[in-house]
Motif scaffolding. Structure first.
Motif, mmCIF file in Angstrom:
data_model
loop_
_atom_site.group_PDB
_atom_site.id
_atom_site.type_symbol
_atom_site.label_atom_id
_atom_site.label_comp_id
_atom_site.label_asym_id
_atom_site.label_seq_id
_atom_site.Cartn_x
_atom_site.Cartn_y
_atom_site.Cartn_z
ATOM 1 N N GLY A 173 0.781 -1.233 0.000
ATOM 2 C CA GLY A 173 0.000 0.000 0.000
ATOM 3 C C GLY A 173 0.805 1.272 0.000
ATOM 4 O O GLY A 173 0.284 2.338 -0.345
ATOM 5 N N TYR A 204 -3.030 -3.921 -0.431
ATOM 6 C CA TYR A 204 -3.907 -3.401 0.624
ATOM 7 C C TYR A 204 -4.227 -4.495 1.633
ATOM 8 O O TYR A 204 -4.074 -5.680 1.336
ATOM 9 N N GLY A 210 -2.862 1.900 -0.634
ATOM 10 C CA GLY A 210 -3.645 0.776 -0.130
ATOM 11 C C GLY A 210 -4.944 1.184 0.522
ATOM 12 O O GLY A 210 -5.942 0.462 0.450
#
Length: 334
Positions: free
Chosen positions: A150, A273, A260
């Motif tokens: 992320g 993520y 993310g």
């Protein structure tokens, strides 16, 4: 993945500037994203909307290219944009966001991302070059923040007004990989992204990343090795007869941001993520040096007459002017 720094800065602008609709007054002459003000965050070329500003001379002129090596040995090498007086030779990089998460640490530019509980995502940093460039070779020595999914680190050359961009980006889910892309006129074609395996964890050590941009081609290099070439001739769009190739005068910029937890599913899948956050967690990207060599068709002398922003705290208080819709416009108090 194209990074739009203006979206991340919207809350900072709204909190501290004078709201406007389509025009500004002489005391807050520069228009940006619905607001008027008089400092570099609003008047800097590339950020300022000339068509909606007070007059055609309100926005500062582009500073032009300067061949220079910036090694971030001085605190003056990056300053908050609101304190910038318009001399790019004194302050080569400007921290764009508030709060300011850019600093000089041990002879390197550090861009940090911290958690914002109210937004449930990280708030990062962007440092823009105060000089502009239109063709040339830029080499940045970078240690990325690719330590967690992320987290996105970026090295870009971009014009925010036209949407032309050339970039290197690193996503935290692939710490040994760098991605290259380019955009024309804000056309969001992500299919042109090409990834390259650096062969090492990019968050552990510095590597040299180079964008060599000419009127006819773009080359991306890693540690001196050409990893990708795009020729302008190959970007011709048959339907429009246009070359989808970035040509606009632009700025070099570095940034760290939370992909993310961005809220966009496609971006989150691209970056990885969710971005891990916890008590005291922050992420850092480092830039050891930036070496700019201007194209031969540009002078190496830099214009320093970008203009001094007016100081609204000196002298008598300026009058309040009316804006469309009955709004009032007054300079932001310092």
């Amino acid at each position: 993945m194209k990074f739009n720094s203006l979206l991340l800065a919207a809350t900072a602008l709204a909190a501290s500037a004078v709201q406007a609709q389509s025009t500004c007054n002489e005391w807050s002459p520069c228009f940006r994203e619905g607001y008027c003000d008089s400092d570099a965050m609003f008047c800097l070329w590339g950020l300022c909307d000339e068509a909606k500003s007070f007059n055609s001379t309100s926005c500062w002129k582009p500073e032009g290219c300067a061949s220079q090596l910036v090694t971030f040995d001085s605190s003056a090498d990056v300053i908050p944009i609101r304190t910038y007086s318009g001399n790019p030779n004194v302050n080569p990089y400007l921290s764009i966001f508030e709060p300011d998460n850019a600093s000089i640490v041990d002879g390197a530019l550090k861009l940090q991302m911290n958690y914002q509980a109210a937004q449930n995502k990280g708030f990062g940093a962007t440092a823009d070059a105060s000089h502009t460039i239109q063709y040339g070779r830029v080499t940045a020595r970078v240690k990325t923040a690719s330590v967690a999914p992320g987290v996105v680190s970026s090295f870009i050359i971009r014009n925010d007004q036209t949407g032309d961009e050339i970039d290197f980006e690193w996503v935290g889910k692939d710490p040994s990989q760098v991605q290259t892309n380019y955009y024309f006129n804000d056309i969001l074609d992500y299919t042109k992204m090409v990834a390259y395996n650096v062969g090492a964890d990019t968050s552990k050590d510095y590597h040299d990343y180079t964008i060599d941009w000419s009127e006819n081609s773009i080359q991306w290099l890693v540690d001196g090795k050409v990893i990708r070439v795009v020729n302008k001739a190959d970007t011709l769009d048959a339907a429009t007869g246009k070359y989808l190739f970035p040509t606009s005068e632009a700025r070099v910029a570095f940034s760290i941001w939370d992909g993310g937890n961005s809220g966009a599913q496609g971006t989150a899948e691209w970056a990885g993520y969710p971005t891990p956050w916890g008590n005291g967690v922050s992420y850092q990207m480092f830039v050891d040096s930036v070496d700019v060599k201007c194209s031969g068709d540009q002078g190496t002398q830099t214009s320093t007459d970008a203009g001094e922003p007016s100081n609204p705290t000196s002298g008598p208080e300026p009058p309040v002017s009316n804006l469309p819709g009955g709004q009032k416009c007054r300079p932001r108090p310092y």
